[in-house]
Design an enzyme around this catalytic site. Sequence first.
Site, mmCIF file in Angstrom:
data_model
loop_
_atom_site.group_PDB
_atom_site.id
_atom_site.type_symbol
_atom_site.label_atom_id
_atom_site.label_comp_id
_atom_site.label_asym_id
_atom_site.label_seq_id
_atom_site.Cartn_x
_atom_site.Cartn_y
_atom_site.Cartn_z
ATOM 1 N N ARG A 106 0.862 -1.188 0.000
ATOM 2 C CA ARG A 106 0.000 0.000 0.000
ATOM 3 C C ARG A 106 0.899 1.238 0.000
ATOM 4 N NH1 ARG A 106 -2.153 -3.367 3.789
ATOM 5 N NH2 ARG A 106 -1.210 -2.187 5.510
ATOM 6 N N THR B 51 3.996 -25.804 9.297
ATOM 7 C CA THR B 51 4.521 -24.892 10.312
ATOM 8 C C THR B 51 5.501 -25.700 11.145
ATOM 9 O OG1 THR B 51 2.463 -23.608 10.397
ATOM 10 C CG2 THR B 51 3.966 -23.411 12.271
ATOM 11 N N GLU C 14 10.492 -9.307 3.410
ATOM 12 C CA GLU C 14 11.060 -8.028 3.837
ATOM 13 C C GLU C 14 12.542 -7.907 3.487
ATOM 14 O OE1 GLU C 14 9.517 -6.964 8.039
ATOM 15 O OE2 GLU C 14 9.327 -9.142 7.803
#
Length: 437
Positions: free
Chosen positions: A149, A264, A369
């Site tokens: 965004r 996981t 990231e």
Amino acid sequence: MAVTPQDLFGLDNLPYGVFSTPGSPGGPDTPGAPGDPTRRRIGVRYGDHVLDAGAAARALGSPHTPLLQAPSLGPLLAAGRPVWQSVRAALRDWLGNPAHRETVSPLLLPLHPAAESPAPVFHLPFEVADYVDFYASEHHAANVGRMFRPDGEPLTPNWKHLPIGYHGRAGTVVVSGTPVVRPSGQRRPPGADAPDFGPSRRLDIEAEVGFVVGAPSTPGEPVPRSAFRDHVFGVALLNDWSARDIQAWEYVPLGPFLGKSFATSLSPWITPLEALEHAAVAPPPRSHPLLPYLDDTGPGAEPQGYDLRLSVHLNGELISEPPFSSMYWTAAQQLAHLTANGASLRTGDLFASGTVSGPEPGERGSLLELTWSGTEPLRLPAGAGGERTFLADGDEVTLSAWAPGPGGSRIGLGEVTGRIEPTRGAPPAAAPDGGGA
């Protein structure tokens, strides 16, 4: 055996796991007497050895013998905090008191393989009842917001008011070392009008900390922050593998589903909360007023954050060191919010922090990231795979961590490792986003 004060797994730690011996790993229903070495049994890590806790309890006449002879941590988890404290005190005495050395020493098995003593096999230490994953790092959430965004606010309007989370799939929580098969699913390639189906090209990690629930709660009765230590037994490192391309197409409007549910990975070692007393810290300052059930800013508020120093290795190379102390929402707040509507806790519930990321580029807990959604590739040595944006088949990721202990010591959290295997029944994933083969 001698364990130095510098050891990450000394008397001030003593994490719990479940193990068996090689050749006949056995299972919870394996026949045999409690002393049968091929049966799954509870172990306690001490240095580079594991104590057969049930055998020690039996040999020393402990009243906790039935709990420690179980093939899973489940009965101990369900026993509640006073029993957890009593068992821990007994273990510290058995391992630290010279009077017990002759009895206990033969029950310490080396963790690493040797000709005369093969390494134990470790299993998922408890049956996972429910699995919930949160989104508690402001730095991670803001980074994701800036990527997706860029013209809006990084954080959604609700982010500073409640711990955002989702319910995951308990049945695909696996113990460290279990291969992670690259998932397939729907993906919409950039610029395409319709999705296609195939192996994920943007397979990622999420460096997280998991919290293991022991004592259950009553349906309809929320669990306050103050009761956190009465219900949560301990912590373990966790890697919530994520298929970012599958996730991006499916998660609007209801959230993660197939992009998260395939695996996981959880450490085999559960560190008791009591071992982390010296790692307690205050969370970051609150920028928005919180509703009473989440508010931890009042006078005399107990510090409910934890100073855990994580490390992320990809193919043996250190790529990140995320600080858990920077997490905006604490585990106690997460538990309070999880139960605020009256949802009950069950023994074996597992809830995770969400990706741990700090303010600096070298403190980011996901490849999303670290490579800024693939636009800034990691450059690893050729022996570690070379350039990477997302994970390639054959890549191995290891999470480790430590926390401050008493007297300047360090408390280690057991590692969690996973290696990526190719999609089954389909060609290997294409390399453009994943890096080299």
